[in-house]
Design a protein around this motif. Structure first.
Motif, PDB file in Angstrom:
ATOM      1  N   SER A   1       0.809  -1.227   0.000  1.00 52.41           N
ATOM      2  CA  SER A   1       0.000   0.000   0.000  1.00 52.41           C
ATOM      3  C   SER A   1       0.839   1.273   0.000  1.00 52.41           C
ATOM      4  O   SER A   1       0.309   2.364   0.188  1.00 52.41           O
ATOM      5  CB  SER A   1      -0.913   0.024   1.228  1.00 52.41           C
ATOM      6  N   THR A   2       2.152   1.151  -0.241  1.00 58.74           N
ATOM      7  CA  THR A   2       3.020   2.324  -0.071  1.00 58.74           C
ATOM      8  C   THR A   2       3.933   2.585  -1.262  1.00 58.74           C
ATOM      9  O   THR A   2       4.892   3.349  -1.134  1.00 58.74           O
ATOM     10  CB  THR A   2       3.883   2.163   1.191  1.00 58.74           C
ATOM     11  N   ASN A   3       3.649   1.986  -2.405  1.00 61.91           N
ATOM     12  CA  ASN A   3       4.567   2.136  -3.537  1.00 61.91           C
ATOM     13  C   ASN A   3       3.813   2.517  -4.810  1.00 61.91           C
ATOM     14  O   ASN A   3       3.363   1.653  -5.567  1.00 61.91           O
ATOM     15  CB  ASN A   3       5.342   0.833  -3.765  1.00 61.91           C
ATOM     16  N   ALA A   4       3.677   3.823  -5.044  1.00 62.66           N
ATOM     17  CA  ALA A   4       3.099   4.292  -6.306  1.00 62.66           C
ATOM     18  C   ALA A   4       4.112   4.061  -7.420  1.00 62.66           C
ATOM     19  O   ALA A   4       5.314   4.171  -7.195  1.00 62.66           O
ATOM     20  CB  ALA A   4       2.767   5.776  -6.198  1.00 62.66           C
ATOM     21  N   PRO A   5       3.659   3.720  -8.624  1.00 69.35           N
ATOM     22  CA  PRO A   5       2.269   3.600  -9.068  1.00 69.35           C
ATOM     23  C   PRO A   5       1.698   2.185  -8.964  1.00 69.35           C
ATOM     24  O   PRO A   5       0.703   1.878  -9.619  1.00 69.35           O
ATOM     25  CB  PRO A   5       2.377   4.010 -10.532  1.00 69.35           C
ATOM     26  N   TRP A   6       2.294   1.328  -8.147  1.00 64.69           N
ATOM     27  CA  TRP A   6       1.896  -0.079  -8.110  1.00 64.69           C
ATOM     28  C   TRP A   6       0.802  -0.371  -7.106  1.00 64.69           C
ATOM     29  O   TRP A   6      -0.177  -1.052  -7.415  1.00 64.69           O
ATOM     30  CB  TRP A   6       3.133  -0.959  -7.863  1.00 64.69           C
ATOM     31  N   HIS A   7       0.936   0.105  -5.893  1.00 70.72           N
ATOM     32  CA  HIS A   7      -0.071  -0.113  -4.855  1.00 70.72           C
ATOM     33  C   HIS A   7       0.082   1.001  -3.827  1.00 70.72           C
ATOM     34  O   HIS A   7       1.114   1.120  -3.179  1.00 70.72           O
ATOM     35  CB  HIS A   7       0.092  -1.494  -4.201  1.00 70.72           C
ATOM     36  N   PHE A   8      -0.951   1.840  -3.690  1.00 67.16           N
ATOM     37  CA  PHE A   8      -0.879   2.994  -2.802  1.00 67.16           C
ATOM     38  C   PHE A   8      -2.289   3.514  -2.556  1.00 67.16           C
ATOM     39  O   PHE A   8      -3.239   3.131  -3.244  1.00 67.16           O
ATOM     40  CB  PHE A   8      -0.004   4.099  -3.404  1.00 67.16           C
ATOM     41  N   GLU A   9      -2.422   4.382  -1.574  1.00 68.07           N
ATOM     42  CA  GLU A   9      -3.712   4.989  -1.271  1.00 68.07           C
ATOM     43  C   GLU A   9      -3.806   6.352  -1.937  1.00 68.07           C
ATOM     44  O   GLU A   9      -2.877   7.164  -1.843  1.00 68.07           O
ATOM     45  CB  GLU A   9      -3.898   5.115   0.243  1.00 68.07           C
ATOM     46  N   ASN A  10      -4.929   6.597  -2.617  1.00 70.06           N
ATOM     47  CA  ASN A  10      -5.126   7.896  -3.248  1.00 70.06           C
ATOM     48  C   ASN A  10      -5.615   8.910  -2.216  1.00 70.06           C
ATOM     49  O   ASN A  10      -5.696   8.612  -1.019  1.00 70.06           O
ATOM     50  CB  ASN A  10      -6.093   7.786  -4.434  1.00 70.06           C
ATOM     51  N   ASP A  11      -5.948  10.108  -2.671  1.00 71.02           N
ATOM     52  CA  ASP A  11      -6.349  11.176  -1.754  1.00 71.02           C
ATOM     53  C   ASP A  11      -7.625  10.831  -0.988  1.00 71.02           C
ATOM     54  O   ASP A  11      -7.870  11.377   0.090  1.00 71.02           O
ATOM     55  CB  ASP A  11      -6.550  12.484  -2.523  1.00 71.02           C
TER      56      ASP A  11
ATOM     57  N   MET B   1      -1.356  -0.128 -10.255  1.00 69.94           N
ATOM     58  CA  MET B   1      -1.372  -1.131 -11.310  1.00 69.94           C
ATOM     59  C   MET B   1      -1.554  -2.535 -10.749  1.00 69.94           C
ATOM     60  O   MET B   1      -2.289  -3.352 -11.321  1.00 69.94           O
ATOM     61  CB  MET B   1      -0.080  -1.065 -12.134  1.00 69.94           C
ATOM     62  N   ASP B   2      -0.905  -2.848  -9.630  1.00 67.91           N
ATOM     63  CA  ASP B   2      -1.095  -4.162  -9.003  1.00 67.91           C
ATOM     64  C   ASP B   2      -2.550  -4.352  -8.575  1.00 67.91           C
ATOM     65  O   ASP B   2      -3.108  -5.447  -8.716  1.00 67.91           O
ATOM     66  CB  ASP B   2      -0.189  -4.312  -7.777  1.00 67.91           C
TER      67      ASP B   2
ATOM     68  N   VAL C   1     -13.035  -8.789  -4.280  1.00 68.73           N
ATOM     69  CA  VAL C   1     -11.630  -9.075  -3.992  1.00 68.73           C
ATOM     70  C   VAL C   1     -11.260  -8.432  -2.669  1.00 68.73           C
ATOM     71  O   VAL C   1     -11.670  -7.307  -2.374  1.00 68.73           O
ATOM     72  CB  VAL C   1     -10.712  -8.548  -5.127  1.00 68.73           C
ATOM     73  N   GLU C   2     -10.529  -9.159  -1.859  1.00 69.32           N
ATOM     74  CA  GLU C   2      -9.994  -8.649  -0.593  1.00 69.32           C
ATOM     75  C   GLU C   2      -8.490  -8.505  -0.738  1.00 69.32           C
ATOM     76  O   GLU C   2      -7.789  -9.463  -1.108  1.00 69.32           O
ATOM     77  CB  GLU C   2     -10.312  -9.624   0.544  1.00 69.32           C
ATOM     78  N   PHE C   3      -7.984  -7.305  -0.459  1.00 70.84           N
ATOM     79  CA  PHE C   3      -6.548  -7.054  -0.546  1.00 70.84           C
ATOM     80  C   PHE C   3      -5.937  -7.150   0.843  1.00 70.84           C
ATOM     81  O   PHE C   3      -6.357  -6.454   1.768  1.00 70.84           O
ATOM     82  CB  PHE C   3      -6.276  -5.678  -1.158  1.00 70.84           C
ATOM     83  N   VAL C   4      -4.967  -8.041   0.989  1.00 70.48           N
ATOM     84  CA  VAL C   4      -4.273  -8.248   2.261  1.00 70.48           C
ATOM     85  C   VAL C   4      -2.929  -7.539   2.186  1.00 70.48           C
ATOM     86  O   VAL C   4      -2.092  -7.851   1.322  1.00 70.48           O
ATOM     87  CB  VAL C   4      -4.078  -9.752   2.539  1.00 70.48           C
ATOM     88  N   MET C   5      -2.714  -6.571   3.101  1.00 67.42           N
ATOM     89  CA  MET C   5      -1.452  -5.845   3.101  1.00 67.42           C
ATOM     90  C   MET C   5      -0.340  -6.737   3.670  1.00 67.42           C
ATOM     91  O   MET C   5      -0.511  -7.367   4.719  1.00 67.42           O
ATOM     92  CB  MET C   5      -1.560  -4.576   3.948  1.00 67.42           C
ATOM     93  N   GLN C   6       0.779  -6.778   2.956  1.00 62.33           N
ATOM     94  CA  GLN C   6       1.884  -7.628   3.394  1.00 62.33           C
ATOM     95  C   GLN C   6       3.213  -6.955   3.089  1.00 62.33           C
ATOM     96  O   GLN C   6       3.344  -6.199   2.119  1.00 62.33           O
ATOM     97  CB  GLN C   6       1.807  -9.004   2.708  1.00 62.33           C
ATOM     98  N   ASP C   7       4.198  -7.265   3.886  1.00 61.55           N
ATOM     99  CA  ASP C   7       5.560  -6.795   3.649  1.00 61.55           C
ATOM    100  C   ASP C   7       6.111  -7.528   2.439  1.00 61.55           C
ATOM    101  O   ASP C   7       5.752  -8.695   2.192  1.00 61.55           O
ATOM    102  CB  ASP C   7       6.415  -7.087   4.890  1.00 61.55           C
TER     103      ASP C   7
ATOM    104  N   VAL D   1      -2.949 -16.163   1.267  1.00 58.60           N
ATOM    105  CA  VAL D   1      -3.552 -15.422   0.148  1.00 58.60           C
ATOM    106  C   VAL D   1      -3.671 -16.366  -1.040  1.00 58.60           C
ATOM    107  O   VAL D   1      -2.950 -17.364  -1.136  1.00 58.60           O
ATOM    108  CB  VAL D   1      -2.722 -14.171  -0.230  1.00 58.60           C
ATOM    109  N   ASP D   2      -4.578 -16.038  -1.952  1.00 57.42           N
ATOM    110  CA  ASP D   2      -4.744 -16.856  -3.160  1.00 57.42           C
ATOM    111  C   ASP D   2      -3.655 -16.546  -4.187  1.00 57.42           C
ATOM    112  O   ASP D   2      -3.276 -17.412  -4.985  1.00 57.42           O
ATOM    113  CB  ASP D   2      -6.104 -16.575  -3.804  1.00 57.42           C
ATOM    114  N   ILE D   3      -3.178 -15.302  -4.171  1.00 58.01           N
ATOM    115  CA  ILE D   3      -2.213 -14.837  -5.164  1.00 58.01           C
ATOM    116  C   ILE D   3      -1.526 -13.599  -4.618  1.00 58.01           C
ATOM    117  O   ILE D   3      -2.122 -12.822  -3.866  1.00 58.01           O
ATOM    118  CB  ILE D   3      -2.933 -14.523  -6.501  1.00 58.01           C
ATOM    119  N   THR D   4      -0.265 -13.433  -4.935  1.00 61.80           N
ATOM    120  CA  THR D   4       0.454 -12.201  -4.602  1.00 61.80           C
ATOM    121  C   THR D   4       0.623 -11.394  -5.880  1.00 61.80           C
ATOM    122  O   THR D   4       1.154 -11.896  -6.877  1.00 61.80           O
ATOM    123  CB  THR D   4       1.828 -12.494  -3.983  1.00 61.80           C
ATOM    124  N   ILE D   5       0.147 -10.139  -5.834  1.00 56.12           N
ATOM    125  CA  ILE D   5       0.346  -9.207  -6.952  1.00 56.12           C
ATOM    126  C   ILE D   5       0.988  -7.970  -6.349  1.00 56.12           C
ATOM    127  O   ILE D   5       0.315  -7.079  -5.843  1.00 56.12           O
ATOM    128  CB  ILE D   5      -0.988  -8.863  -7.654  1.00 56.12           C
ATOM    129  N   GLN D   6       2.316  -7.910  -6.392  1.00 55.55           N
ATOM    130  CA  GLN D   6       3.058  -6.891  -5.632  1.00 55.55           C
ATOM    131  C   GLN D   6       4.408  -6.601  -6.293  1.00 55.55           C
ATOM    132  O   GLN D   6       5.443  -6.894  -5.753  1.00 55.55           O
ATOM    133  CB  GLN D   6       3.231  -7.375  -4.183  1.00 55.55           C
TER     134      GLN D   6
END
Length: 290
Positions: A57-67, A74-75, A93-99, A112-117
């Motif tokens: 949730s912390t790496n734009a443009p792949w996975h991040f929180e918008n305003d 993209m992920d 879809v449920e997104f599980v935050m992971q390191d 998780v069923d799949i990692t897209i990160q």
């Protein structure tokens, strides 16, 4: 039967086939699940009614929180594309935050069923998990300042040993920069934020960062950043799945392929343009350039 009437019959059959395809495309999840092997995750996910995706949730443009506090990137889009393929509903879809260190363990232990990160495909990692088909080709690229005299790659190259490049500290940093700029001075820096800060303070002429980062920053902040127009060292990004489940792997691969090259590319195309500032290449019917 003459050639004309035969062609009319053929066209009628073709239109009927298209109509039938539309009906078949709406087959319900329970019927689809019945076709999967009893021990396949495909059946489990369809029966459950939602997909579970491991991501960040912390790496734009792949996975991040918008305003608005929404998880985007993209992920995240690839996860929603898969949910649409499963349930014809991008919200299931449920997104599980992971390191990042948990990208493989959480797949192999069924968390998780799949990692897209934004996961780089390697032969070593492929011994532990299955990768899907690539959904992006990453690389190293050069970010410069839009008002700099030497903002293009040609100018940086012509600068020779006077050209200064910042890059995240790692064992391959010098080699990576010198692949494109053999004579450049290389400044290895401890964090990505400081790599960019060195550019902004004009202590270097360019920052060597991921191609996706260059495109994201240059498209969102054209008055602050400029794409120097050079990228190298191709790296494939793929999603991670548990090994030993051909049904699940095949389904995900086919869903991604349809979204990237087929008739259901709207989600992928919109995300590609939004996050990388570019139009995807046009797809032309005929020879399969996939």
């Amino acid at each position: 039967m003459n050639d004309t009437s035969g062609r009319r019959d053929f066209l009628k059959l073709g239109m009927a086939g298209l109509a039938t395809a539309g009906v078949l495309a709406t087959v319900d999840a329970q019927k689809a699940a019945a076709q999967a092997a009893s021990d396949s995750l495909l059946r489990t996910v369809l029966d459950r009614g939602k997909l579970i995706v491991g991501t960040g949730s912390t790496n734009a443009p792949w996975h991040f929180e918008n305003d608005a506090g929404e998880l985007v990137g993209m992920d995240i889009t690839m996860g929603r594309i898969l949910a649409k393929g499963l349930f014809d509903d991008t919200t299931k879809v449920e997104f599980v935050m992971q390191d990042p260190a948990q990208r493989i363990p959480n797949v192999t232990t069924n968390k998780v069923d799949i990692t897209i990160q934004f996961m780089t495909m390697t032969a070593q990692r492929s011994q532990l998990i299955n990768f899907t088909r690539p959904y992006y080709v990453e690389g190293v690229a050069l970010l410069t300042l839009p008002n700099a005299e030497n903002k293009t790659f040609d100018k940086l190259l012509a600068g020779g040993s006077a050209t200064r490049i910042s890059i995240l500290q790692n064992v391959d940093a010098e080699t990576s920069v010198h692949y494109a700029l053999p004579q450049a001075q290389v400044m290895q820096i401890d964090t990505q934020a400081n790599v960019l800060q060195a550019l902004e303070s004009k202590r270097v002429d360019a920052a060597a960062v991921d191609l996706s980062t260059v495109r994201w920053l240059a498209s969102r902040n054209p008055d602050k950043y400029f794409d120097a127009g050079k990228s190298w060292y191709s790296m494939l990004y793929g999603a991670a799945l548990r090994q030993g489940d051909l049904d699940w792997l095949t389904f995900v691969d086919q869903t991604f392929t349809i979204a990237m090259f087929g008739h259901e590319s709207a989600l992928y195309d919109a995300a590609f343009k939004d996050y990388f500032g570019q139009e995807p290449p046009a797809r032309h019917p005929g020879f399969p350039v996939i």
